[in-house]
Design an enzyme around this catalytic site. Structure first.
Site, PDB file in Angstrom:
ATOM      1  CG  ASP A   1       2.397   3.265  -5.006  1.00 33.33           C
ATOM      2  OD1 ASP A   1       2.398   2.289  -4.253  1.00 33.33           O
ATOM      3  OD2 ASP A   1       3.313   3.462  -5.833  1.00 33.33           O
TER       4      ASP A   1
ATOM      5  CE  LYS B   1       0.338   0.277  -6.396  1.00 30.50           C
ATOM      6  NZ  LYS B   1       0.796  -0.113  -5.039  1.00 30.50           N
TER       7      LYS B   1
HETATM    8  N1  GLU Z   1       0.476   1.691  -2.292  1.00 34.47           N
HETATM    9  C1  GLU Z   1       0.587   0.951  -1.081  1.00 34.47           C
HETATM   10  C2  GLU Z   1       1.090  -0.451  -1.387  1.00 34.47           C
HETATM   11  O1  GLU Z   1       1.878  -0.607  -2.295  1.00 34.47           O
HETATM   12  C3  GLU Z   1      -0.660   1.015  -0.221  1.00 34.47           C
HETATM   13  C4  GLU Z   1      -1.931   0.539  -0.870  1.00 34.47           C
HETATM   14  C5  GLU Z   1      -3.190   0.785  -0.065  1.00 34.47           C
HETATM   15  O2  GLU Z   1      -3.111   1.349   1.033  1.00 34.47           O
HETATM   16  O3  GLU Z   1      -4.250   0.398  -0.554  1.00 34.47           O
HETATM   17  O4  GLU Z   1       0.782  -1.419  -0.753  1.00 34.47           O
END
Ligand code: GLU
Length: 460
Positions: A180, A140
């Site tokens: 996100d 993340k």
């Molecule tokens: N931010 C999204 C999540 O919390 C998607 C992450 C992604 O597609 O890599 O899963």
């Protein structure tokens, strides 16, 4: 107690002691990181039966290792605003776990972002990504940059500066960021352009959530919201219920919320409320999604503008009040800790039947207890909102093959993945002695996949 019961009891006690010890060490090593502690506590608590059954995980120090990021990068992001003033933000990327695949997870641009928030999100992502059944590790990132009120030029300059540093640490087989909160197709586009400019090749698979004209996947935009509703529909179906004819409250009005509202409505539900970080709207006739899409996706306005178009609807300042609106199904799709025990009790008092988490960690630990103790069907984020990252992995697959699937093909795969996650969580919960508890089921199912890979790959 019989001998078998005694052995089981001893194993559970040893596992509980191990969990308590590792959790205490995490709190000590990571002071002032309450969100990370909360995520660790939720997962660790539900892993006790799995550790009791597989003591080899304790011997291999899996919890100590899994809670320590493989790598955590922080960096300065300098940029110049429209007045010519130099501004400085902080950028983050936590590369948490690569046991089952390259690091994968979104980027969040929001003033609340700090090391604790990024670590809780990265930690959860490990288990979520494992649950999808796809070969993706957990990561993340993001920044404390506030996109609210920034001009198009400011957004571009900030985002390019962010990628100028981040690009050193990512790649299609290394780490694949995505969106996100505060990061959508526009920001991904600027980041992709900057990465390409620096690296000098067209590496489509380095980011997901791209525009459709340059390697993006159909149905990625809809995936988290649609996937959430597919998951909750499965959960309801098992009890002879469904979205059809139900009243739904959705918090948030970003990408997850909009497409959760769309799919819930398509399945015959009436969505009566949604929100943004300032307040919420209540429309007893059912939310007009075209207006919400125009306000949020095109004009980037506040949700309060909705009542100018629909004067019969109500706008209320503040975000917790939305949970006092009577509903059958609540879908928190805004942000972490948006439902506390007071909100959870209000939902229960008004007869809520199911709660599906579209946001990451939207319910506090106390709120989850309220739902579970009152027989509310509860779909935890790690399982229920995995559709977004699942379709990101499908985007990576299409990029590798240099071809693009149709919307219906991707949507069908998404539906199948969400059904598989639901079944896997249900079966795992039952196998470990907590039938019906999807928190336990999802956490253990995701954990075992990663833990087995970590054991196989040796101590590192
Ligand atoms: N931010 C999204 C999540 O919390 C998607 C992450 C992604 O597609 O890599 O899963």
């Amino acid at each position: 107690m019989t001998i078998v019961q005694e052995v089981k009891h001893d194993a559970l006690q040893a596992a509980q002691q191990y969990v308590d010890d590792v959790y205490a060490a995490i709190v000590k090593r990571n002071p002032d990181e309450p969100e990370f502690h909360q995520a660790a506590k939720e997962i660790f608590t539900s892993l006790v039966p799995a550790l009791a059954k597989h003591p080899e995980y304790m011997k291999n120090g899996i919890l100590e290792r899994i809670a320590e990021p493989e790598r955590m990068i922080t960096f300065r992001v300098s940029w110049v605003d429209d007045q010519g003033k130099v501004r400085v933000n902080r950028g983050y990327r936590v590369q948490f776990n690569s046991a089952i695949g390259p690091y994968k997870g979104g980027l969040r641009f929001h003033p609340s972002v700090n090391a604790s928030v990024i670590k809780f999100l990265g930690f959860e992502q490990i288990f979520k990504n494992a649950l999808t059944g796809q070969p993706i590790g957990g990561a993340k990132g993001g920044s404390d940059f506030d996109p609210k009120g920034k001009s198009e030029g400011e957004i571009m300059r900030f985002t390019q500066s962010f990628m100028t540093e981040l690009c050193k640490y990512i790649g299609p087989d290394v780490d694949i960021p995505a969106g996100d909160i505060g990061v959508g197709a526009r920001e991904i586009g600027y980041m992709f352009g900057q990465y390409k400019r620096i690296h000098g090749g067209f590496e489509a698979g380095v980011l997901t959530g791209k525009g459709l004209g340059y390697g993006g996947s159909l149905a990625r935009k809809e995936a988290t919201g649609y996937g959430l509703v597919y998951f909750v529909e499965e959960m309801l179906k098992a009890k002879g219920l469904g979205f059809a004819g139900s009243t739904v409250v959705v918090s948030g009005s970003g990408n997850v919320a909009i497409y959760a509202m769309e799919k819930a409505s398509q399945l015959g539900a009436k969505v009566v409320a949604c929100s943004d970080s300032n307040g919420y709207i209540y429309d007893p006739n059912g939310i007009d999604l075209d207006t919400v899409k125009r306000l949020k996706e095109v004009e980037r306005q506040r949700i309060r503008e909705y009542v100018n178009v629909h004067p019969h609807a109500e706008y209320h300042e503040g975000c917790f009040g939305i949970w006092s609106i009577p509903c059958d199904i609540a879908l928190p799709c805004a942000t972490q800790n948006e439902i506390n025990d007071v909100s959870a009790r209000a939902l229960v008092a008004n007869g809520v039947k199911a709660v599906g988490e579209g946001a990451n960690m939207p319910s506090t630990l106390e709120a989850i207890d309220v739902f579970l103790n009152n027989d509310v069907l509860f779909a935890p984020a790690k399982a229920a909102n995995a559709g977004g990252v699942a379709v990101s992995a499908l985007e990576m697959a299409q990029n590798s093959m240099r071809l693009a699937w149709t919307f219906d093909e991707v949507d069908a795969k998404l539906k199948q993945i969400m059904t598989n996650i639901y079944r896997n969580s249900v079966d795992t919960a039952a196998a470990y002695g907590h039938p019906g508890n999807l928190v336990v089921g999802a956490n253990i199912a995701g954990f075992i996949k990663v833990a087995d890979a970590m054991v196989a790959q040796g101590v590192m």
